[in-house]
Scaffold this active site. Structure first.
Site, PDB file in Angstrom:
ATOM      1  CG  HIS A 246      -2.160  -0.813   1.012  1.00  0.00           C
ATOM      2  ND1 HIS A 246      -3.410  -0.405   1.412  1.00  0.00           N
ATOM      3  CD2 HIS A 246      -2.337  -2.016   0.409  1.00  0.00           C
ATOM      4  CE1 HIS A 246      -4.299  -1.326   1.074  1.00  0.00           C
ATOM      5  NE2 HIS A 246      -3.674  -2.321   0.483  1.00  0.00           N
TER       6      HIS A 246
ATOM      7  CE1 TYR B 177      -5.503   4.140   8.391  1.00  0.00           C
ATOM      8  CE2 TYR B 177      -6.186   3.757  10.654  1.00  0.00           C
ATOM      9  CZ  TYR B 177      -5.360   3.462   9.583  1.00  0.00           C
ATOM     10  OH  TYR B 177      -4.390   2.492   9.714  1.00  0.00           O
TER      11      TYR B 177
ATOM     12  N   PRO C 140      -5.127   0.491  18.425  1.00  0.00           N
ATOM     13  CG  PRO C 140      -7.070  -0.619  17.756  1.00  0.00           C
ATOM     14  CD  PRO C 140      -6.428   0.035  18.947  1.00  0.00           C
TER      15      PRO C 140
ATOM     16  CE  LYS D 114       3.158   3.020  13.091  1.00  0.00           C
ATOM     17  NZ  LYS D 114       3.879   2.587  11.904  1.00  0.00           N
TER      18      LYS D 114
ATOM     19  CE1 TYR E 236      -1.418   3.977   9.038  1.00  0.00           C
ATOM     20  CE2 TYR E 236      -0.333   3.104   7.083  1.00  0.00           C
ATOM     21  CZ  TYR E 236      -1.394   3.109   7.963  1.00  0.00           C
ATOM     22  OH  TYR E 236      -2.439   2.221   7.789  1.00  0.00           O
TER      23      TYR E 236
END
Ligand code: APR
Ligand code: PHB
Length: 389
Positions: free
Chosen positions: A72, A201, A293, A297, A385
Site C-alpha cells: 500500500h 480512517y 490499534p 503499530k 505510519y
C-alpha cells in the site's frame, strides 16, 4: 532440560526472537500457554511497516507474504465526510507498507520454526519464572499432568499484556503508564471485496470507522463502539448500516455487504512498562506495552522489540559483549514512546469522545485542517505510519 534462552509466548514477538536466535545458532525454547490452533485462530491487525517486511524476508519467512500481501502506497483520512489522501509513497521517498494479516505472519513464523527443528511447548499450564533477578533463572510449568522445568541463561518475556512475565516482577521494580480509552472497536471480517483499494480512517460525529482488508476478496472493517459493547447485540446488517453511515457517500456506496466470518470487540488502551529488563528477564511486545490499534503499530512495535532483543542476545553469545543487553531497555523505550505518541495522536484526532468539550472538538478539526493544508504535517504522519527508528 536446559536451553540458552527460554521464550515465554508464541505470538509474533516470541516467534521472532526465536527465529533470530535460531538463525544465529543460539538454542532456545518457546513455552506457550495455548495450543497452536488457538494462537493461529486469533484475528489481529494487518499492516506491516517496511522494516517488518524486511525482517521477515531476512529470516526466510517472507515468501508467502510477498506473494499474497498487498503493498500500500497511501491511505485516506475522512473527517466528517471530507476526504484527504496521505500519499505515503511521495511523502516518504518511495516507502510503503504491506497489508498482510498478523495471523498469517504468525503461521509463517511457526512453519519456519517447525522446519528449523527448534522446540516449542504448547499448552503449558502454570508457567512460572524463577530466579531471573539473581543468577541462574529457570522456568517451570505443567503439561499433561507432569511438572516440567527448564534452566536457561535468559528469559524473553513475550507473553502479551496478560502474561506471567511482567506479573512476575516485584511491584517496586516496575513502573507502568496507562490510558484506557472510553470506547472500543467492533471488528468484522467478511469475504467481500474491500470498498476501496486503500485503507480509510474515518472520523464521524457518530464515531470512528476503519475500512481495511486482508486481500482483494476479504475485508476487515471496524467501528468505534462502547468499551463494554456486547458483540451479540450487533447483527451483521446493523454493523453494515452503521459502518456506511460513518463513511463518505462514495465509500459507503462501495461497501459490499456479506456474512461476517468473525466479529469481536477490542478495548483501546495505551500502556507502557518501565524498565524492560529485570536481571536476566527482558520484556518485549505486548508484555511491555500496548498501543491503541489506530495506527496499526502493535505488531510492528513487537517486531522491533524482538529484533533488538534477539540481536542483543546474539551479540552477547557471539561477540561476548553485554552492550546490547545493557542498552536494550532504554533504547527500546525511547522508540516505544514515540510510537505511543503517534498512536495516541491518531486515536485522539479521529474518535468521538463523549466527554470532549466544544473546544476539544474544534481541536480535532484543527488537527485535520493542519494535515489538509500542510505537506510537512502530512509528511510527519506518513513517516510515523511507515515506521520511525
Ligand atoms: N504463559 C505462556 N504463554 C502465555 C502466557 C503465559 N502465562 N500468557 C500469555 N501467553 C501467550 C499468549 O497465549 C500468546 O500466544 O503469549 C502470547 C503473546 O502473544 P501476543 O499477544 O500476540 O503478543 P506479542 O507477541 O507481543 O505480539 C504483539 O499482538 O496483541 C497483538 O496488537 C498486538 O499486534 C500486536 C501483537
Ligand atoms: C486491520 O486491518 O486490522 C487494521 C488496519 C489498520 C489499523 C488497524 C487495524 O490501523
Amino acid at each position: 532440560m536446559r536451553t540458552r534462552v527460554a521464550i515465554i509466548g508464541s505470538g509474533p514477538a516470541g516467534l521472532l526472537v526465536g527465529s533470530i536466535l535460531t538463525r544465529a545458532g543460539i538454542d532456545n525454547v518457546i513455552i506457550e500457554r495455548r495450543s497452536r490452533d488457538y494462537v493461529l485462530g486469533r484475528i489481529r491487525a494487518g499492516v506491516l511497516e517496511d522494516a517488518t517486511v524486511q525482517l521477515l524476508l531476512s529470516l526466510g519467512a517472507g515468501t508467502r507474504m510477498m506473494r499474497e500481501g498487498l503493498p500500500h502506497h497511501g491511505f485516506a483520512i475522512q473527517f466528517n465526510g471530507e476526504a484527504l489522501r496521505i500519499n505515503i509513497d511521495a511523502l516518504t521517498n518511495g516507502r510503503s507498507v504491506m497489508v498482510y494479516g498478523q495471523t498469517e505472519v504468525t503461521r509463517d513464523l511457526m512453519d519456519l520454526r517447525a522446519d528449523s527443528g527448534a522446540e516449542t511447548v504448547f499448552e503449558a499450564e502454570n508457567v512460572t519464572l524463577h530466579d531471573f533477578d539473581r543468577g541462574r533463572p529457570y522456568v517451570t510449568w505443567q503439561k499433561d499432568g507432569f511438572a516440567r522445568r527448564i534452566e536457561c541463561d535468559f528469559v524473553a518475556g513475550c507473553d502479551g499484556y496478560h502474561g506471567v512475565s511482567r506479573a512476575s516482577v516485584p511491584a517496586a521494580a516496575i513502573r507502568t503508564f496507562e490510558r484506557a480509552y472510553p470506547f472500543g472497536w467492533l471488528g468484522v471480517l467478511a469475504d467481500v471485496p474491500p470498498c476501496d483499494p486503500e485503507l480509510i480512517y474515518a472520523a464521524h460525529s457518530r464515531g470512528f470507522a476503519l475500512c481495511s482488508m486482508r486481500s482483494a476478496r476479504r475485508s476487515r472493517y471496524y467501528i468505534q463502539c462502547a468499551a463494554d459493547e456486547d458483540v451479540n447485540h450487533w447483527s451483521d446488517q446493523q454493523f453494515w448500516d452503521e459502518l456506511r453511515r460513518r463513511l463518505d457517500a462514495k465509500a459507503a456506496a462501495n461497501v459490499v455487504m456479506g456474512p461476517s466470518i468473525e466479529k469481536s470487540v477490542a478495548p483501546l488502551r495505551s500502556f507502557v512498562a518501565e524498565p524492560l529488563r529485570f536481571g536476566k528477564l527482558f520484556l518485549a511486545g505486548d508484555a511491555a506495552h500496548i498501543v491503541p490499534p489506530t495506527g496499526a503499530k502493535g505488531l510492528n512495535l513487537a517486531a522491533r522489540d524482538a529484533q533488538q532483543l534477539a540481536n542483543a542476545i546474539v551479540e552477547f553469545y557471539l561477540q561476548r559483549s553485554t552492550r546490547g543487553i545493557d542498552t536494550y531497555s532504554q533504547s527500546a523505550l525511547e522508540r516505544i514512546w514515540k510510537v505511543e505518541r503517534f498512536s495516541w495522536a491518531m486515536t485522539t484526532m479521529l474518535h468521538r469522545f463523549e466527554h470532549f468539550s466544544p473546544f476539544e472538538q474544534r481541536m480535532q478539526e484543527a488537527e485535520f485542517r493542519q494535515l489538509q493544508t500542510s505537506e510537512a504535517a502530512r509528511r510527519v504522519l506518513a513517516e510515523s505510519y511507515v515506521g520511525v527508528e
